[in-house]
Design an enzyme around this catalytic site. Structure first.
Site, mmCIF file in Angstrom:
data_model
loop_
_atom_site.group_PDB
_atom_site.id
_atom_site.type_symbol
_atom_site.label_atom_id
_atom_site.label_comp_id
_atom_site.label_asym_id
_atom_site.label_seq_id
_atom_site.Cartn_x
_atom_site.Cartn_y
_atom_site.Cartn_z
ATOM 1 N N GLU A 487 0.760 -1.253 -0.067
ATOM 2 C CA GLU A 487 0.072 0.118 0.015
ATOM 3 C C GLU A 487 0.712 1.212 0.100
ATOM 4 O O GLU A 487 1.893 1.352 0.135
ATOM 5 C CB GLU A 487 -0.920 0.101 1.056
ATOM 6 N N ASP A 488 0.343 2.427 -0.456
ATOM 7 C CA ASP A 488 0.989 3.656 -0.757
ATOM 8 C C ASP A 488 1.391 4.104 0.902
ATOM 9 O O ASP A 488 0.562 3.769 1.833
ATOM 10 C CB ASP A 488 0.389 4.692 -1.315
ATOM 11 N N ILE A 489 2.514 5.015 1.096
ATOM 12 C CA ILE A 489 2.565 5.379 2.512
ATOM 13 C C ILE A 489 1.599 5.938 3.003
ATOM 14 O O ILE A 489 1.288 5.973 4.339
ATOM 15 C CB ILE A 489 3.970 6.339 2.223
ATOM 16 N N VAL A 491 -1.662 5.149 2.678
ATOM 17 C CA VAL A 491 -2.643 4.318 2.977
ATOM 18 C C VAL A 491 -2.616 3.425 4.342
ATOM 19 O O VAL A 491 -1.587 2.992 4.390
ATOM 20 C CB VAL A 491 -3.014 3.459 1.639
ATOM 21 N N LYS A 633 -7.006 4.825 -6.485
ATOM 22 C CA LYS A 633 -6.931 6.171 -6.547
ATOM 23 C C LYS A 633 -7.217 6.486 -8.101
ATOM 24 O O LYS A 633 -8.014 7.556 -8.256
ATOM 25 C CB LYS A 633 -5.651 6.783 -6.174
#
Length: 670
Positions: A487-489, A491, A633
Site C-alpha cells: 500500500e502507499d505510504i 494508505v 486512486k
C-alpha cells in the site's frame, strides 16, 4: 597428518578458484573495429555470363567481418548506387539498438550518394552469421558477406581449436538482373526457378585447401533467395558444433540441409587418402534438382576429383529428422541434471555444475543440500575503494544494474587488469522464515525503508519495525521483508491485516514460539502504535512460494473518502451499488510511470457500496472489493482518462480521493 592433508586439499581448491577468478577478470583490449564500405555496381560473371552485381569495396561476395565477443563494430557504409540501400545483420542481436538492424521500418534507408555509420556490439555472442542487403531485392545482385564472432581468448569452447577456419556462403542464383526480378514480383508474378547455385560467389571451381591429418572448421551460411540446400563433401563426415551462435551436441553427418538464412559450423578432418574431393551443394525440395560442385584440395594431392558426385538424401522426412537431432551442447552433456529440464538455464546453475565437481575432487568432499553454505566472492582492490566512495544512490543504482545484467560500462571502460583479485570466503546458514499479518495505522509509515537522495521518506517503515525486532532474536546478519502486495505510504492497512514474510539471513538461533509471541506483544504495545502484528510464527521456505501463488488470486477490500464536484444524489448511490463484476482498463498510472512499464491491464471491481457522510453533500464513503493489482486512486479520479470507466465517468463529474484504507486482503481461498 590429517590436518596437513586437509590444508593441502584446501590449497588446491583455492588455486583452482583463484585461477577461475583471473579468467573472469581478464578484459578485452580495444573492442572497436572500424570498417569503411563503398557499395557500387560492377560487372560479375558467377554463372559464366556477365551481369550487373552489387559489390562492397569491389568485392563479390562482400568482405568478411571477423570479430570477437563484445567487440564494437563501427561500419561506415557509402551508398554509391542509384537507389536507396540497407544492410541487415542476420543473427546479430543488436540489444537496445534495434534501429541498427538494417530493416526498413526500424532503420532509414541510405539515400544514393549518402553514407550511414552502423554501430553494432556483438554483446555476449559467438558463432557464424552473415549480412545482406534488405531493400529492393538487392540480395539477388550480391551485397552479402560472412560474419564470424570468435570466443574471447580465455573462454573455452567445447572442441579443440581447428587448424583453420573457412566461411562457405552458398545460395541459389539468377542470371536475370535484380531490377527485372523485382518488377516481376511487384507486378504480382512469382519468381522463376533459379539458374544455378553458388559457392562463395562461384558456380564452379570454389576450392578449400587443407593439410592431411588436420581438422578444419567450415562456417556454412545459406545466403540464397528461396531454396533450401544440401551441403556435403565426398568421403568426409561433418561434426556439427554450432548453429547461429549456439554450441550444439556434436552429432556427425554425411550431409546437412541448410535452409535459407541458416548458418551452421562443422568440423571436418583430413583423414582420407591424399587427393581432391567433391564439395557438393544441391537444391532441396524442388521439382528440378540444381547441383554445383567445388573442390576440397589436399596439399599433397596428386589426383584430381573423380568418381560419382555423392547424392543427397531423397526423402523429405530426412530433412525433418536432421532438424530433430540438433540439440544444445549443454542439454546434451547435462541432460540428466534437474536444473536443465526447464527451457531457460541460469548462468548461476551452469557455473555451479562446471565448478562443483572439480572442487569436490580437490577437497575430497561431497556436496549436499545442507543448510550450511559457502559463498566465494571475487573483487579487485579498486572495486572496494570505489564502493567506499559511492553515495547511497550510486551504490543502489550499481546494484540494480548488476542484477539486471547491465554493468553501465562507458565506451572506453575496457582495460587490462594488472592488479590481483581478492577472494572472499563467507560461510553462512540457509535463511529461515517467519510469517504473519501486519497492520499499518499511520499515514506516514511506508511499507519498506524509503530513502530518496539520502533522505528518509516517512516516519518509519513496517519492514524496520517488524524485522528490526525479529533479527536480534535470531542472532542473524540481516533480514529481508516480503509482503503479499503493498500500500502507499498515505494508505492505512486495517481489517485482517496483510500477509508478510521475514527472511533472516545466517541466523544462529531459531526463537521459540513463546519468544515470537513476546515480540508480537512488544510491537503491538509500542507507544506510537504505528504498526501491529498478529499470527507471528516460524515457517518453512516453501511458504514463500505459496504466498506468491496466492497473491495472484487475492481480492482486496478498501474504504475511501471520495469528493465529487456536485452534491451526491440517491440515484448516484443506487447506480454505484448496482455495479457488480465491473471490468475496467487501467494504463500504468502517471505517478509510477518513471519506474514501471507502460502497460494496459484489465481489472475487476467485484462490488461497491456507498455511505453518505453526514453534514457534507459532496463527500461520501466508498467501500469496494477489487481484483489484485487494481489502482484505486486512479479508479476514482480517472488519471487523465488512463483508467476507464472511472468513478468520475460513472457519475459524470470530477471525482477525487481524499483518504484510502485497505480493510481486507483475501489470499486464494481464505
Amino acid at each position: 597428518m590429517k590436518n596437513t592433508k586437509i590444508a593441502a586439499k584446501c590449497k588446491i581448491a583455492y588455486a583452482f578458484v583463484i585461477g577461475l577468478s583471473l579468467l573472469i577478470a581478464t578484459a578485452a583490449e580495444d573492442p572497436y573495429i572500424f570498417y569503411e564500405w563503398h557499395v557500387t555496381y560492377g560487372t560479375i560473371s558467377p554463372m559464366g555470363v556477365q551481369q550487373q552485381g552489387i559489390l562492397i569495396n569491389k568485392m563479390f561476395p562482400g568482405p568478411e567481418i571477423r570479430s570477437v565477443t563484445n567487440d564494437n563494430l563501427i561500419i561506415n557504409v557509402f551508398n554509391e548506387l542509384d537507389e536507396p540501400f540497407l544492410i541487415s545483420w542476420a543473427g546479430i542481436q543488436n540489444r537496445k539498438n534495434s534501429f541498427q538492424d538494417g530493416v526498413c521500418g526500424t532503420t532509414c534507408p541510405i539515400p544514393p550518394g549518402k553514407n550511414y555509420t552502423y554501430a553494432l556490439q556483438v554483446k555476449d555472442q559467438i558463432g557464424s552469421f552473415y549480412y545482406f542487403p534488405s531493400l529492393g531485392f538487392h540480395k539477388a545482385a550480391g551485397g552479402f558477406g560472412g560474419i564470424r564472432i570468435s570466443s574471447r581468448p580465455m573462454i573455452p569452447v567445447p572442441f579443440p581449436p581447428p587448424a583453420d577456419d573457412y566461411t562457405v556462403l552458398i545460395g541459389d542464383w539468377y542470371k536475370t538482373d535484380h531490377k527485372a526480378l523485382r518488377a516481376q514480383l511487384d507486378n504480382g508474378g512469382k519468381l522463376p526457378p533459379p539458374d544455378g547455385i553458388l559457392i562463395n560467389g562461384l558456380s564452379s571451381g570454389a576450392t578449400l585447401n587443407i593439410q592431411p591429418g588436420n581438422t578444419y572448421r567450415l562456417r556454412i551460411s545459406n545466403v540464397g533467395l528461396q531454396n533450401s540446400l544440401n551441403f556435403r563433401i565426398q568421403n568426409h563426415e561433418m561434426t556439427l558444433v554450432e548453429v547461429e551462435g549456439t554450441h550444439t551436441l556434436q552429432n556427425v553427418y554425411s550431409s546437412l540441409d541448410v535452409h535459407v538464412g541458416q548458418s551452421y559450423s562443422v568440423l571436418i578432418t583430413a583423414n582420407q587418402p591424399s587427393k581432391d574431393y567433391y564439395i557438393v551443394v544441391s537444391s532441396r525440395l524442388t521439382p528440378t534438382v540444381l547441383t554445383t560442385t567445388g573442390v576440397l584440395h589436399y596439399s599433397n594431392s596428386a589426383e584430381p576429383v573423380s568418381g560419382p558426385i555423392p547424392a543427397a538424401p531423397v526423402p523429405m522426412s530426412w530433412s525433418f529428422n536432421q532438424a530433430r537431432t540438433i540439440r544444445l551442447y549443454l542439454k546434451g552433456k547435462y541432460n540428466s541434471e534437474s536444473w536443465l529440464q526447464s527451457e531457460k538455464i541460469s548462468v548461476k546453475d551452469a557455473l555451479k555444475v562446471l565448478v562443483l565437481d572439480p572442487l569436490k575432487v580437490s577437497l575430497g568432499a561431497k556436496s549436499d543440500s545442507s543448510s550450511f553454505q559457502i559463498r566465494l566472492t571475487y573483487s579487485k582492490a579498486s572495486d572496494e575503494a570505489q564502493g567506499a566512495s559511492e553515495t547511497t544512490r550510486e551504490r543502489k543504482k550499481r546494484k540494480t544494474d548488476e542484477e539486471n545484467g547491465s554493468t553501465s560500462m562507458s565506451e572506453n571502460s575496457f582495460e587490462k587488469v594488472y592488479e590481483p583479485c581478492i577472494l572472499s570466503i563467507h560461510c553462512n546458514k540457509m535463511p529461515i522464515f517467519f510469517s504473519g499479518r501486519y497492520f499499518k495505522y499511520s499515514r506516514n509509515v511506508s511499507q519498506t525503508r524509503w530513502i530518496i537522495d539520502d533522505e528518509r521518506m516517512g516516519e518509519a517503515s513496517v519492514e524496520e519495525l517488524i524485522g528490526g525486532n525479529i533479527l536480534p532474536a535470531c542472532l542473524g546478519d540481516s533480514y529481508k521483508f516480503h509482503a503479499a502486495g503493498r500500500e502507499d505510504i498515505d494508505v492505512r492497512m486495517l481489517g485482517s491485516g496483510r500477509p508478510f514474510l521475514i527472511e533472516v539471513q545466517n541466523s544462529r538461533k531459531c526463537p521459540s514460539q513463546q519468544s515470537l509471541t513476546e515480540i508480537e506483544e512488544k510491537i503491538n504495545k509500542s507507544e506510537k502504535k504505528l504498526v501491529g502484528v498478529k499470527d507471528l510464527k516460524f515457517i518453512g521456505s516453501q511458504c514463500w512460494a505459496m504466498m506468491r501463488e496466492g497473491e495472484a488470486e487475492k481480492q482486496k477490500q478498501y474504504a475511501a473518502i471520495v469528493w465529487i464536484a456536485r452534491p451526491v444524489e440517491e440515484k448516484d448511490i443506487d447506480s454505484i451499488s448496482s455495479l457488480k463484476e465491473l471490468k475496467i482498463l487501467q494504463k500504468t498510472p502517471v505517478r509510477v510511470l518513471h519506474r514501471r512499464s507502460p502497460l494496459e491491464r484489465e481489472r475487476t471491481i467485484h462490488w461497491m457500496k456507498v455511505e453518505k457522510i453526514k453534514g457534507s453533500s459532496h463527500y461520501f464513503l466508498l467501500h469496494l472489493c477489487t481484483q489484485a493489482g487494481t489502482y484505486i486512486k486512479e479508479f476514482v479520479h480517472g488519471d487523465l482518462g488512463r483508467t476507464t470507466p472511472s468513478m468520475g465517468s460513472i457519475l459524470g463529474c470530477r471525482a477525487e480521493i481524499i483518504q484510502l484504507d485497505v480493510t481486507d486482503v483475501k489470499m486464494g481461498d481464505s
